[in-house]
Design a protein around this motif. Structure first.
Motif, PDB file in Angstrom:
ATOM      1  N   HIS A 240       4.614   3.846  -0.515  1.00  0.00           N
ATOM      2  CA  HIS A 240       4.800   5.050  -1.327  1.00  0.00           C
ATOM      3  C   HIS A 240       4.894   4.763  -2.820  1.00  0.00           C
ATOM      4  O   HIS A 240       5.247   5.643  -3.604  1.00  0.00           O
ATOM      5  CB  HIS A 240       6.045   5.794  -0.850  1.00  0.00           C
ATOM      6  CG  HIS A 240       5.982   6.151   0.612  1.00  0.00           C
ATOM      7  ND1 HIS A 240       5.097   7.079   1.118  1.00  0.00           N
ATOM      8  CD2 HIS A 240       6.661   5.654   1.668  1.00  0.00           C
ATOM      9  CE1 HIS A 240       5.253   7.158   2.434  1.00  0.00           C
ATOM     10  NE2 HIS A 240       6.200   6.305   2.790  1.00  0.00           N
TER      11      HIS A 240
ATOM     12  N   TRP B 215       3.390   3.820  -6.641  1.00  0.00           N
ATOM     13  CA  TRP B 215       2.207   4.122  -7.463  1.00  0.00           C
ATOM     14  C   TRP B 215       1.518   5.437  -7.095  1.00  0.00           C
ATOM     15  O   TRP B 215       0.360   5.643  -7.432  1.00  0.00           O
ATOM     16  CB  TRP B 215       1.187   2.978  -7.367  1.00  0.00           C
ATOM     17  CG  TRP B 215       1.484   1.833  -8.271  1.00  0.00           C
ATOM     18  CD1 TRP B 215       2.614   1.602  -8.994  1.00  0.00           C
ATOM     19  CD2 TRP B 215       0.608   0.723  -8.558  1.00  0.00           C
ATOM     20  NE1 TRP B 215       2.505   0.431  -9.700  1.00  0.00           N
ATOM     21  CE2 TRP B 215       1.283  -0.129  -9.444  1.00  0.00           C
ATOM     22  CE3 TRP B 215      -0.672   0.388  -8.135  1.00  0.00           C
ATOM     23  CZ2 TRP B 215       0.719  -1.308  -9.940  1.00  0.00           C
ATOM     24  CZ3 TRP B 215      -1.223  -0.783  -8.613  1.00  0.00           C
ATOM     25  CH2 TRP B 215      -0.537  -1.621  -9.511  1.00  0.00           C
ATOM     26  N   GLN B 216       2.230   6.325  -6.393  1.00  0.00           N
ATOM     27  CA  GLN B 216       1.588   7.558  -5.932  1.00  0.00           C
ATOM     28  C   GLN B 216       1.743   8.683  -6.957  1.00  0.00           C
ATOM     29  O   GLN B 216       2.692   9.440  -6.944  1.00  0.00           O
ATOM     30  CB  GLN B 216       2.132   7.981  -4.571  1.00  0.00           C
ATOM     31  CG  GLN B 216       1.945   6.934  -3.487  1.00  0.00           C
ATOM     32  CD  GLN B 216       0.496   6.504  -3.332  1.00  0.00           C
ATOM     33  OE1 GLN B 216      -0.374   7.329  -3.082  1.00  0.00           O
ATOM     34  NE2 GLN B 216       0.221   5.219  -3.500  1.00  0.00           N
TER      35      GLN B 216
ATOM     36  N   GLY C 100       4.941   8.913  -9.784  1.00  0.00           N
ATOM     37  CA  GLY C 100       5.171   8.010  -8.672  1.00  0.00           C
ATOM     38  C   GLY C 100       6.125   6.870  -9.004  1.00  0.00           C
ATOM     39  O   GLY C 100       6.305   6.511 -10.171  1.00  0.00           O
TER      40      GLY C 100
ATOM     41  N   ASN D 207       5.074   3.747 -11.397  1.00  0.00           N
ATOM     42  CA  ASN D 207       3.818   4.000 -12.107  1.00  0.00           C
ATOM     43  C   ASN D 207       3.811   3.179 -13.400  1.00  0.00           C
ATOM     44  O   ASN D 207       4.638   3.400 -14.285  1.00  0.00           O
ATOM     45  CB  ASN D 207       3.687   5.487 -12.432  1.00  0.00           C
ATOM     46  CG  ASN D 207       2.441   5.799 -13.264  1.00  0.00           C
ATOM     47  OD1 ASN D 207       1.505   5.009 -13.320  1.00  0.00           O
ATOM     48  ND2 ASN D 207       2.439   6.956 -13.901  1.00  0.00           N
TER      49      ASN D 207
ATOM     50  N   ARG E  59      -1.891   7.597 -14.824  1.00  0.00           N
ATOM     51  CA  ARG E  59      -1.497   7.000 -13.537  1.00  0.00           C
ATOM     52  C   ARG E  59      -2.590   6.059 -13.051  1.00  0.00           C
ATOM     53  O   ARG E  59      -3.693   6.013 -13.607  1.00  0.00           O
ATOM     54  CB  ARG E  59      -1.260   8.098 -12.499  1.00  0.00           C
ATOM     55  CG  ARG E  59      -2.461   8.999 -12.295  1.00  0.00           C
ATOM     56  CD  ARG E  59      -2.245  10.033 -11.189  1.00  0.00           C
ATOM     57  NE  ARG E  59      -3.291  11.039 -11.174  1.00  0.00           N
ATOM     58  CZ  ARG E  59      -4.522  10.859 -10.706  1.00  0.00           C
ATOM     59  NH1 ARG E  59      -4.877   9.702 -10.193  1.00  0.00           N
ATOM     60  NH2 ARG E  59      -5.407  11.832 -10.726  1.00  0.00           N
TER      61      ARG E  59
ATOM     62  N   SER F 114      -4.677   3.429  -6.302  1.00  0.00           N
ATOM     63  CA  SER F 114      -3.337   3.750  -5.789  1.00  0.00           C
ATOM     64  C   SER F 114      -3.338   3.864  -4.271  1.00  0.00           C
ATOM     65  O   SER F 114      -2.283   4.049  -3.663  1.00  0.00           O
ATOM     66  CB  SER F 114      -2.833   5.058  -6.409  1.00  0.00           C
ATOM     67  OG  SER F 114      -3.720   6.122  -6.095  1.00  0.00           O
TER      68      SER F 114
END
Length: 200
Positions: free
Chosen positions: A92, A94-95, A99, A102, A109, A161
């Motif tokens: 979960h 870098w979402q 996120g 990030n 992003r 990502s």
């Protein structure tokens, strides 16, 4: 490098309409050639924040992290499955623009696999020459090895990502560009690769 952030300059691909940063995270300037070392930038382990590990001169450690933020700036090495700097793994990170971890500037992003694929489709050729001739001026920035911490500059690898699936569910997706092609591939999250941020 938190003390010397990457200059934010936008570049727009008129075909996709998407806005990107014009250089890799950590790069001094836009690539002037496919082997312009000042354009290579930093080498991120998938899902990690800009905590210093991404710097080419960062130290290394074999101690894995049980947290999303390891609390140090060392590049974490791993030569055993699941080949991740974080155990247990966390898919979960870098979402999205808000996120966890990030690494991109505010409003930017890590791109999705689909966004990278759409970008690649606008290149004249699907290889390193096409990557460099594109609006993004992608270079042969190379990568940092996950079990030794050494560098290999024979290709460019750019994180997405997205996490991989199936037998590769412990890996994430990245664009690999070389003299012979430019394809999305599965890459272990402990490897150090380039990040090119897209605007939300």
């Amino acid at each position: 490098d938190p003390s010397n952030p990457t200059e934010i300059v936008d570049v727009i691909n008129p075909v996709t309409g998407r806005v990107w940063m014009d250089r890799n995270l950590g790069a001094t300037h836009v690539a002037r050639s496919i082997s312009d070392t000042l354009a290579f930038g930093s080498y991120y382990q998938w899902g990690r924040f800009s905590d210093g590990h991404q710097c080419r001169t960062s130290g290394v450690t074999n101690t894995l992290s049980g947290l999303n933020t390891p609390g140090h700036g060392n590049f974490i090495l791993s030569s055993t499955s699941p080949f991740d700097w974080r155990v247990p793994q966390n898919i979960h990170l870098w979402q999205g623009v808000n996120g966890i971890n990030n690494p991109c500037p505010i409003g930017y992003r890590v791109p999705t696999e689909a966004e990278i694929v759409a970008e690649r489709a606008t290149w004249a050729t699907s290889d390193i020459d096409g990557a460099f001739d594109s609006w993004l001026k992608l270079s042969r920035s190379g990568g940092r090895n996950h079990y030794s911490g050494s560098f290999n500059y024979n290709f460019g690898i750019y994180w997405s990502s997205n996490v991989a699936g199936g037998l590769w569910s412990n890996a994430s997706r990245a664009l690999m560009v070389s003299f012979t092609g430019a394809n999305m591939a599965n890459s272990y999250r402990v490897g150090g690769h380039s990040v090119r941020c897209i605007k939300e």
